[in-house]
Design an enzyme around this catalytic site. Structure first.
Site: not given
Ligand code: UD1
Length: 353
Positions: A201
């Site tokens: 991820h």
């Molecule tokens: C975040 C953390 C990372 C951690 C990870 C665990 C930061 C910079 N990164 O990354 O350190 O390892 O969480 O999972 O804070 N999305 C959904 N549903 C959700 C959450 C996310 O669909 O409940 C999708 C969205 O398209 C979003 C993407 O995942 O844009 C990324 O989510 P985001 O919270 O920005 O960062 P993570 O990659 O999850």
């Protein structure tokens, strides 16, 4: 004493669980959820499965670019800190929620404690590295998980604010392991010791289509089933790049809840991941791990032989995961499961700079 925990993303809920349990009856503990993660299986399931009290407030910030997401959290958290006036704000790990919580509190002169302080990848491309370095240098109390982390903080001139408490993820893993390892496997049609658990991820692995394709190709040629627990970011980016996730040995599964994950890893042949927490969970369960990154913050897992870093040549993955099982070890670099108690002790004794 009133402590406000600020969390928002999946690994933070795991860290919060033992802290909330240790805080019970000792201090007033409030929980603010930024809403960074919002899918049921990325958020609510962790509160339910790990018995964490429901958040006192959820800002529902959701996804966005780093600036947009962090700014929305900062605005919301400032109000929460003003409304609740805690003695400590407690932030966890290295996500955008960690940084926003820290900024909101320090600007209001509320003491900040950082749990899992001092981890370093020395890779400034990673948003997590930016978040943790900035947080450590702003916080008043640095709760370090390992001797290695204490060493990093000391070299950065932060020794006086540092307390070695151990790793709270170890607390929760040891507790959950007891409860789940005799339960049926949460993944259908798989036999103990025959499959790999994989997660991908990190932006560095998902955002470049060529690299993601190379990783998927490598996974697809591994001998035996590979269960890919697909984070929403992976699904979104793979769809955007036109990359099929279920190919060859790979079958895609939804992310698992924490107890199911521990069970699945404990019975697996190995883990292939770019997650921080999973590298350590594999080590604690004595399952070999292959990490798809150039470096790791959890260097002890590599030094003890249970983790191998692979950053290119992913066509070699089949051979690498087939390596002999590492030498047994009874080393406990992450503590013995009492880190959350030690963290609460440190907050109570108020060791702030
Ligand atoms: C975040 C953390 C990372 C951690 C990870 C665990 C930061 C910079 N990164 O990354 O350190 O390892 O969480 O999972 O804070 N999305 C959904 N549903 C959700 C959450 C996310 O669909 O409940 C999708 C969205 O398209 C979003 C993407 O995942 O844009 C990324 O989510 P985001 O919270 O920005 O960062 P993570 O990659 O999850």
């Amino acid at each position: 004493m009133r402590v406000l925990s600020i969390v928002g993303a999946r690994p933070q809920f795991v860290k919060l669980a033992p802290v909330a349990a240790a805080a019970e009856g000792r201090l007033e503990h409030l929980i603010a959820h930024t809403g960074q993660h919002y899918d049921v299986n990325m958020s609510d399931a962790f509160f339910t499965d790990l018995g964490i009290p429901a958040p006192d407030v959820n800002l529902g910030v959701g996804s966005g670019s780093h600036g947009t997401q962090t700014a929305a959290m900062l605005e919301g958290l400032e109000k929460v800190v003003l409304d609740t006036r805690p003695d400590w704000v407690l932030v966890y790990g290295d996500t955008n929620s960690t940084l926003a919580g820290t900024l909101a509190a320090v600007k209001l002169h509320v003491p900040v404690a950082h749990l899992e302080a001092g981890l370093r990848s020395f890779n400034r491309r990673m948003p997590e590295e930016q978040n943790r370095v900035l947080t450590d240098h702003a916080a008043d109390l640095l709760l370090a998980p390992t001797e290695t982390a204490v060493g990093h903080l000391t070299r950065e001139g932060l020794a006086e604010r540092t307390v070695l408490v151990g790793d709270v993820m170890t607390d929760v893993l040891l507790r959950v392991r007891e409860a789940v390892t005799n339960q049926p496997l949460p993944l259908p049609d798989l036999a103990t010791g025959e499959y790999h658990v994989a997660t991908v991820h990190r932006p560095d692995n998902t955002d470049d289509p060529e690299r993601l394709r190379a990783i998927l190709d490598g996974l697809s040629k591994i001998d035996g089933p590979v269960v890919l627990l697909a984070h929403p970011r992976l699904r979104t980016l793979a769809a955007r790049h036109g990359i099929e996730l279920s190919t060859g040995s790979v079958t895609v599964s939804e992310p698992l809840g924490y107890p199911q994950l521990v069970n699945a890893v404990a019975h697996s042949r190995g883990v292939i991941t770019d997650s921080g927490g999973l590298q350590k969970e594999a080590f604690l369960l004595r399952v070999p791990c292959t990490t798809l990154r150039p470096e790791t913050e959890w260097v002890e897992t590599v030094e003890l032989g249970w983790n191998t870093l692979v950053n290119d040549g992913f066509e070699r993955l089949a051979g690498i995961v087939g390596r002999p099982v590492p030498a047994a070890t009874d080393a406990t670099p992450y503590g013995t499961g009492r880190a959350a108690e030690a963290a609460i002790d440190a907050l109570e004794s108020g060791r702030a700079a």
